[in-house]
Design an enzyme around this catalytic site. Structure first.
Site, PDB file in Angstrom:
ATOM      1  N   GLU A   1      -5.608  -4.879  10.484  1.00  0.00           N
ATOM      2  CA  GLU A   1      -4.568  -3.875  10.722  1.00  0.00           C
ATOM      3  C   GLU A   1      -4.865  -3.123  12.016  1.00  0.00           C
ATOM      4  OE1 GLU A   1      -2.584  -2.814   6.718  1.00  0.00           O
ATOM      5  OE2 GLU A   1      -4.254  -1.449   7.043  1.00  0.00           O
TER       6      GLU A   1
ATOM      7  N   HIS B   1      -9.568   1.351   4.822  1.00  0.00           N
ATOM      8  CA  HIS B   1      -8.293   1.503   5.551  1.00  0.00           C
ATOM      9  C   HIS B   1      -8.526   2.456   6.721  1.00  0.00           C
ATOM     10  CE1 HIS B   1      -4.147   2.552   6.456  1.00  0.00           C
ATOM     11  NE2 HIS B   1      -3.772   1.510   5.748  1.00  0.00           N
TER      12      HIS B   1
ATOM     13  N   GLY C   1       2.624  -1.248   4.284  1.00  0.00           N
ATOM     14  CA  GLY C   1       2.678   0.162   3.917  1.00  0.00           C
ATOM     15  C   GLY C   1       4.096   0.598   3.599  1.00  0.00           C
ATOM     16  N   GLY C   2       4.772   1.181   4.582  1.00  0.00           N
ATOM     17  CA  GLY C   2       6.093   1.782   4.377  1.00  0.00           C
ATOM     18  C   GLY C   2       7.093   0.878   3.687  1.00  0.00           C
TER      19      GLY C   2
ATOM     20  N   ASN D   1       0.865  -1.181   0.000  1.00  0.00           N
ATOM     21  CA  ASN D   1       0.000   0.000   0.000  1.00  0.00           C
ATOM     22  C   ASN D   1       0.901   1.231   0.000  1.00  0.00           C
ATOM     23  OD1 ASN D   1      -1.825   2.051   0.465  1.00  0.00           O
ATOM     24  ND2 ASN D   1      -2.227   1.477   2.599  1.00  0.00           N
ATOM     25  N   TRP D   2       0.987   1.857  -1.153  1.00  0.00           N
ATOM     26  CA  TRP D   2       1.875   3.023  -1.263  1.00  0.00           C
ATOM     27  C   TRP D   2       1.277   4.281  -0.635  1.00  0.00           C
ATOM     28  CZ3 TRP D   2       5.047   3.567  -6.467  1.00  0.00           C
ATOM     29  CH2 TRP D   2       5.942   2.478  -6.561  1.00  0.00           C
ATOM     30  N   LYS D   3       0.005   4.232  -0.271  1.00  0.00           N
ATOM     31  CA  LYS D   3      -0.678   5.405   0.296  1.00  0.00           C
ATOM     32  C   LYS D   3      -0.501   6.612  -0.645  1.00  0.00           C
ATOM     33  CE  LYS D   3       0.292   3.500   4.811  1.00  0.00           C
ATOM     34  NZ  LYS D   3       0.085   3.669   6.228  1.00  0.00           N
TER      35      LYS D   3
HETATM   36  C1  PEP Z   1      -0.790   0.106   5.850  1.00  0.00           C
HETATM   37  O1  PEP Z   1      -0.690   1.200   5.366  1.00  0.00           O
HETATM   38  O2  PEP Z   1      -1.756  -0.604   5.548  1.00  0.00           O
HETATM   39  C2  PEP Z   1       0.259  -0.363   6.768  1.00  0.00           C
HETATM   40  C3  PEP Z   1       0.128  -1.525   7.350  1.00  0.00           C
HETATM   41  O3  PEP Z   1       1.333   0.475   6.963  1.00  0.00           O
HETATM   42  P1  PEP Z   1       2.765   0.113   7.628  1.00  0.00           P
HETATM   43  O4  PEP Z   1       3.180  -1.218   7.047  1.00  0.00           O
HETATM   44  O5  PEP Z   1       3.651   1.225   7.236  1.00  0.00           O
HETATM   45  O6  PEP Z   1       2.532   0.007   9.091  1.00  0.00           O
END
Ligand code: PEP
Length: 245
Positions: free
Chosen positions: A160, A93, A226-227, A9-11
């Site tokens: 999440e 999300h 995400g990151g 998930n690049w957001k």
């Molecule tokens: C997400 O954005 O769904 C996520 C899990 O972010 P991160 O992996 O950065 O915690």
């Protein structure tokens, strides 16, 4: 047999230059034995789909509107996302639930619209820290699943915990196991055999260093990342860990 899925998930990150990360991922992981998906900003979908055409990597979006078309300035329909090359869409999300006040009912409507257009929704659920501290995590997850999931069981669920997203704090393996077993029981109760193929992803500060132990937890079928999905060098080892399961 459930398919394993590593989803990124690049957001709200990335312009055209960042697409080089997708080709780098394909080079680093030329033939994984799990499904791999990267959910991109809408502006990159078409170019990304062209860049990975003919390869295993799937392209996804991060939201869609519940309506098929109409007077909704700035919004994007599921059919438009498919047209741009997306096969999946993240819905509900916690950042959208927080930033845009999205409710379970809205997420459910969007998921139905995505399915009707031919996409696979990835429906996100997760408790806040205060809900967990009040021992309400199981109830919150049950409420969110009940309210957010469509009747048709062709979807993916991502658990999440809000307190673990982008914070570096990862749920313990016991916490992940408890919630995933709970979600699997709830899906079986609601959908019966039709719910068996639904992959359950964990999301929240997944990285190369913790991916393998998370993927070994029962009822974990992959991750929403995400990151660590922004750079191929970070995401490829996570894909490799899932592929090795
Ligand atoms: C997400 O954005 O769904 C996520 C899990 O972010 P991160 O992996 O950065 O915690």
């Amino acid at each position: 047999m459930r398919r394993k899925l590593a989803a990124g998930n690049w957001k709200m990150n990335g312009t055209g230059d960042a697409l080089a990360e997708l080709t780098a991922l394909l080079t680093a992981q030329p033939d994984p034995s799990c499904d791999v998906l990267v959910c991109l900003p809408a502006t990159l979908l078409h170019r990304a789909a062209e860049a990975v055409r003919g390869r295993y990597l799937k392209i996804g979006a991060q939201d869609c509107h519940a309506a098929a078309s109409g007077a909704h300035t700035g919004d994007i329909s599921a059919a438009m996302l498919i047209d741009a090359g997306a096969s999946h869409v993240i819905l509900g999300h916690s950042e959208r639930r927080a930033d845009h006040g999205e409710t379970d009912a809205q997420v459910r409507a969007k998921a139905g619209a995505a399915q009707a257009a031919g996409m696979t929704p990835i429906v996100c659920v997760g408790e806040t820290l205060s809900q967990r501290e009040a021992a309400r995590a199981l109830d919150v997850i049950a409420e969110q699943l009940s309210g957010s999931l469509p009747d048709d069981a062709r979807f993916v669920v991502a658990y999440e915990p809000v307190w673990a997203i982008g914070t570096g704090k990862v749920a313990t393996l016991d916490q992940i196991a408890e919630i995933h077993a709970h979600m699997r029981r709830l899906l079986t109760a609601r959908y019966g055999d039709a719910g068996q193929p639904v992959p359950l992803l964990y999301g929240g500060s997944v990285k190369a260093a913790n991916a393998a132990e998370i993927f070994a937890v029962p009822d974990v079928d992959g991750a929403l990342v995400g990151g660590a999905s922004l750079k191929a060098a970070d995401f490829a080892p996570i894909v490799a860990a899932l592929s090795a399961q």
